[in-house]
Motif scaffolding. Structure first.
Motif, PDB file in Angstrom:
ATOM      1  N   LEU A 147       0.818  -1.209   0.000  1.00 28.42           N
ATOM      2  CA  LEU A 147       0.000   0.000   0.000  1.00 28.42           C
ATOM      3  C   LEU A 147       0.854   1.262   0.000  1.00 28.42           C
ATOM      4  N   LYS A 148       0.303   2.328  -0.548  1.00 29.93           N
ATOM      5  CA  LYS A 148       0.956   3.624  -0.447  1.00 29.93           C
ATOM      6  C   LYS A 148       0.810   4.100   0.999  1.00 29.93           C
ATOM      7  N   PRO A 149       1.800   4.837   1.508  1.00 28.97           N
ATOM      8  CA  PRO A 149       1.794   5.257   2.920  1.00 28.97           C
ATOM      9  C   PRO A 149       0.492   5.898   3.394  1.00 28.97           C
ATOM     10  N   LYS A 150      -0.086   6.785   2.596  1.00 28.32           N
ATOM     11  CA  LYS A 150      -1.317   7.466   3.020  1.00 28.32           C
ATOM     12  C   LYS A 150      -2.481   6.489   3.147  1.00 28.32           C
ATOM     13  N   ILE A 151      -2.564   5.553   2.220  1.00 26.67           N
ATOM     14  CA  ILE A 151      -3.648   4.561   2.270  1.00 26.67           C
ATOM     15  C   ILE A 151      -3.440   3.626   3.455  1.00 26.67           C
ATOM     16  N   LEU A 152      -2.188   3.254   3.698  1.00 25.43           N
ATOM     17  CA  LEU A 152      -1.876   2.407   4.847  1.00 25.43           C
ATOM     18  C   LEU A 152      -2.295   3.095   6.142  1.00 25.43           C
ATOM     19  N   ASP A 153      -1.906   4.351   6.296  1.00 26.20           N
ATOM     20  CA  ASP A 153      -2.259   5.105   7.503  1.00 26.20           C
ATOM     21  C   ASP A 153      -3.776   5.184   7.675  1.00 26.20           C
ATOM     22  N   LYS A 154      -4.482   5.402   6.572  1.00 18.68           N
ATOM     23  CA  LYS A 154      -5.941   5.504   6.628  1.00 18.68           C
ATOM     24  C   LYS A 154      -6.560   4.172   7.044  1.00 18.68           C
ATOM     25  N   ASN A 155      -6.048   3.074   6.476  1.00 16.54           N
ATOM     26  CA  ASN A 155      -6.575   1.750   6.810  1.00 16.54           C
ATOM     27  C   ASN A 155      -6.352   1.412   8.284  1.00 16.54           C
ATOM     28  N   ILE A 156      -5.170   1.742   8.793  1.00 18.06           N
ATOM     29  CA  ILE A 156      -4.865   1.468  10.199  1.00 18.06           C
ATOM     30  C   ILE A 156      -5.765   2.310  11.099  1.00 18.06           C
ATOM     31  N   GLU A 157      -5.956   3.563  10.725  1.00 19.75           N
ATOM     32  CA  GLU A 157      -6.807   4.456  11.518  1.00 19.75           C
ATOM     33  C   GLU A 157      -8.249   3.952  11.537  1.00 19.75           C
ATOM     34  N   ASN A 158      -8.741   3.487  10.390  1.00 25.36           N
ATOM     35  CA  ASN A 158     -10.093   2.938  10.318  1.00 25.36           C
ATOM     36  C   ASN A 158     -10.224   1.704  11.204  1.00 25.36           C
TER      37      ASN A 158
END
Length: 198
Positions: A147-158
């Motif tokens: 995953l791209k870093p921003k998408i990874l961060d979003k997925n973890i936050e969700n």
């Protein structure tokens, strides 16, 4: 922690046949095809300690590995979509449940979650079961390199937000990649810290 030795000990489907040892154990478990075998090989620095396969459900027994002669890494069968019969799944469920309930040497379970996907009911239910039975666990998010870093961060936050809907606090978690070795030191240092406190 540096992994100096990693040796296969035994495979079995009965908790009573697990090693007769007082060494601490750390169990790794997750939905089928979550990247568990690749993660174990990455953590130990061994290319084929745990058998990897493109076909989900490769691990079908409780596998014990002796690490640095002072703790056991336990590779448990994946749950969920393994391509095995219903009767075999029931056997998996039975001995996995027995392992967590009876194995006093088990210090912490590492529940592997594919970071690419939204929270899956089967993962949430399994972690809920661990919590209800007071079984310590951490979460390992796998395949972060996909995953791209921003998408990874979003997925973890969700994921954190959904967990906190039913949990008082988020369990300890690690973000990993078997390819880049992301998370290797963090997980091994976490285990070492627990071992030193026992």
């Amino acid at each position: 922690m540096k992994i100096k030795t990693a040796e296969f000990v035994i495979s079995n489907s009965k908790v009573d046949h697990c090693p007769n040892s007082t060494l601490p154990e750390y169990a790794f478990i997750g939905r089928s095809n979550v990247g568990k075998s690749s993660l174990i090989n990455m953590l130990t620095g061994r290319k084929s300690l745990a058998k990897t396969s493109a076909k989900p459900g490769k691990t079908q027994l409780i596998n014990h590995f002796l690490i640095n002669n002072n703790w056991h890494l336990v590779d448990l069968p994946g749950y969920g979509y393994a391509q095995v019969s219903k009767s075999t799944k029931k056997v998996f469920q039975k001995f996995i449940t027995a392992y967590f309930k009876k194995r006093e040497q088990m210090i912490c379970a590492f529940v592997l979650i594919d970071s690419r996907h939204k929270p899956q009911p089967i993962d949430m239910e399994f972690m809920q079961w661990l919590g209800e039975h007071n079984i310590p666990f951490c979460i390992i998010f796998t395949k972060a390199d996909k995953l791209k870093p921003k998408i990874l961060d979003k997925n973890i936050e969700n994921y954190k937000n959904e967990m906190l809907e039913s949990w008082v606090e988020m369990p300890e978690y690690f973000i990993t990649s078997a390819t880049s070795k992301l998370g290797q030191d963090d997980i091994l240092d976490y285990i070492e810290g627990i071992n030193n406190s026992i």
